[in-house]
Design a protein around this motif. Structure first.
Motif, short mmCIF file in Angstrom:
data_model
loop_
_atom_site.label_atom_id
_atom_site.label_comp_id
_atom_site.label_asym_id
_atom_site.label_seq_id
_atom_site.Cartn_x
_atom_site.Cartn_y
_atom_site.Cartn_z
N ASP A 79 35.86 55.29 32.02
CA ASP A 79 36.64 54.21 32.63
C ASP A 79 35.73 53.22 33.35
O ASP A 79 35.93 52.01 33.27
N GLY A 80 34.74 53.78 34.05
CA GLY A 80 33.80 52.90 34.76
C GLY A 80 33.00 52.04 33.80
O GLY A 80 32.76 50.86 34.07
N ALA A 84 33.23 48.11 33.67
CA ALA A 84 32.02 47.30 33.86
C ALA A 84 31.87 46.28 32.75
O ALA A 84 31.46 45.13 32.98
N ALA A 85 32.20 46.69 31.51
CA ALA A 85 32.11 45.76 30.38
C ALA A 85 33.09 44.61 30.55
O ALA A 85 32.76 43.44 30.29
N SER A 86 34.31 44.91 30.99
CA SER A 86 35.29 43.84 31.17
C SER A 86 34.92 42.94 32.35
O SER A 86 35.14 41.72 32.29
N ILE A 87 34.31 43.52 33.36
CA ILE A 87 33.88 42.70 34.50
C ILE A 87 32.78 41.74 34.07
O ILE A 87 32.77 40.57 34.47
N GLU A 92 32.22 35.39 34.87
CA GLU A 92 32.08 33.97 35.11
C GLU A 92 33.39 33.34 35.53
O GLU A 92 33.39 32.30 36.19
N GLN A 93 34.54 33.93 35.16
CA GLN A 93 35.85 33.33 35.42
C GLN A 93 36.48 33.82 36.73
O GLN A 93 37.44 33.23 37.19
N ARG A 94 35.96 34.87 37.26
CA ARG A 94 36.58 35.44 38.47
C ARG A 94 36.16 34.65 39.70
O ARG A 94 35.08 34.11 39.77
N THR A 95 36.99 34.78 40.70
CA THR A 95 36.70 34.11 41.96
C THR A 95 36.15 35.10 42.97
O THR A 95 36.03 36.30 42.69
N VAL A 98 38.38 38.17 43.58
CA VAL A 98 38.30 39.21 42.58
C VAL A 98 37.09 40.09 42.86
O VAL A 98 37.14 41.32 42.73
N MET A 99 35.98 39.47 43.30
CA MET A 99 34.78 40.26 43.63
C MET A 99 35.06 41.18 44.82
O MET A 99 34.56 42.31 44.85
N ALA A 100 35.86 40.74 45.77
CA ALA A 100 36.22 41.60 46.90
C ALA A 100 37.06 42.79 46.42
O ALA A 100 36.90 43.92 46.90
N ALA A 101 37.96 42.56 45.47
CA ALA A 101 38.78 43.64 44.92
C ALA A 101 37.90 44.64 44.16
O ALA A 101 38.11 45.86 44.24
N ILE A 102 36.89 44.14 43.46
CA ILE A 102 35.96 45.02 42.74
C ILE A 102 35.19 45.88 43.73
O ILE A 102 34.97 47.08 43.52
N LYS A 103 34.78 45.25 44.85
CA LYS A 103 34.05 46.01 45.87
C LYS A 103 34.94 47.12 46.45
O LYS A 103 34.47 48.25 46.67
N ALA A 104 36.21 46.82 46.66
CA ALA A 104 37.13 47.84 47.17
C ALA A 104 37.29 48.97 46.15
O ALA A 104 37.33 50.16 46.51
N GLY A 105 37.36 48.62 44.86
CA GLY A 105 37.43 49.65 43.82
C GLY A 105 36.18 50.51 43.78
O GLY A 105 36.25 51.73 43.58
N ALA A 106 35.02 49.87 43.97
CA ALA A 106 33.76 50.63 43.98
C ALA A 106 33.72 51.59 45.16
O ALA A 106 33.22 52.72 45.03
N ASP A 107 34.22 51.15 46.30
CA ASP A 107 34.28 52.04 47.47
C ASP A 107 35.17 53.25 47.18
O ASP A 107 34.84 54.39 47.56
#
Length: 160
Positions: A79-80, A84-87, A92-95, A98-107
């Motif tokens: 899944d990771g 990661a591939a979809s990220i 380039e399109q994310r704001t 979205v990066m903050a949400a990814i950081k929360a998911g990584a945590d």
């Protein structure tokens, strides 16, 4: 020098009586001690077998849990990788949000990984305890050899 064949003068009757009483007394006395020792050894063996059975059951359970955890870890890894591939594709399109949400998911993944590592360490400790029990068994089985020696001594006394 002449041989004396008179049983009363040579104390043969007295010796026969003393030897007979000693054999009768020692057979009962030593037999009781040896029987109690044999029962204690058998109980120790039953206890060891019970602990081995319990340890084996716990090992089987721990192995099943480990297999389930490994499957879950593989799923998390896959899944990771796919996430990661979809990220990367959408990076380039994310704001910034979205990066903050990814950081929360990584945590959250890090917390899950830390919990998985704790579980793995607990399983390894359980396996180490099982290994210790299995290594103690041979030293306890030395008593069985002692029991065989005692049994053969009893047989020799009975045949004497």
């Amino acid at each position: 020098m002449t041989l004396n064949f008179n049983p009363l003068e040579t104390n043969l009757v007295n010796l026969a009586i003393v030897i007979g009483v000693l054999i009768w007394f020692l057979r009962g006395f030593l037999g009781g001690i040896l029987e109690r020792r044999r029962a204690a050894i058998l109980q120790d063996l039953k206890d060891a077998e019970s602990r081995l059975k319990t340890a084996t059951e716990e090992l089987t359970k721990a192995q099943a849990e480990l297999a389930a955890a490994e499957q879950k870890a593989d799923k998390i890894r896959l899944d990771g990788q796919s996430r990661a591939a979809s990220i990367r594709a959408e990076g380039e399109q994310r704001t910034i949000s979205v990066m903050a949400a990814i950081k929360a998911g990584a945590d959250a993944d890090a917390d899950a990984e830390a919990a998985r590592i704790k579980d793995t360490l607990r399983r390894e400790a359980a396996l180490a305890a099982i290994d210790k029990v299995l290594s103690d068994l041979p030293s306890r089985l030395d008593d069985q050899a002692q029991a065989r020696l005692i049994d053969s001594t009893i047989t020799n006394l009975e045949n004497a």
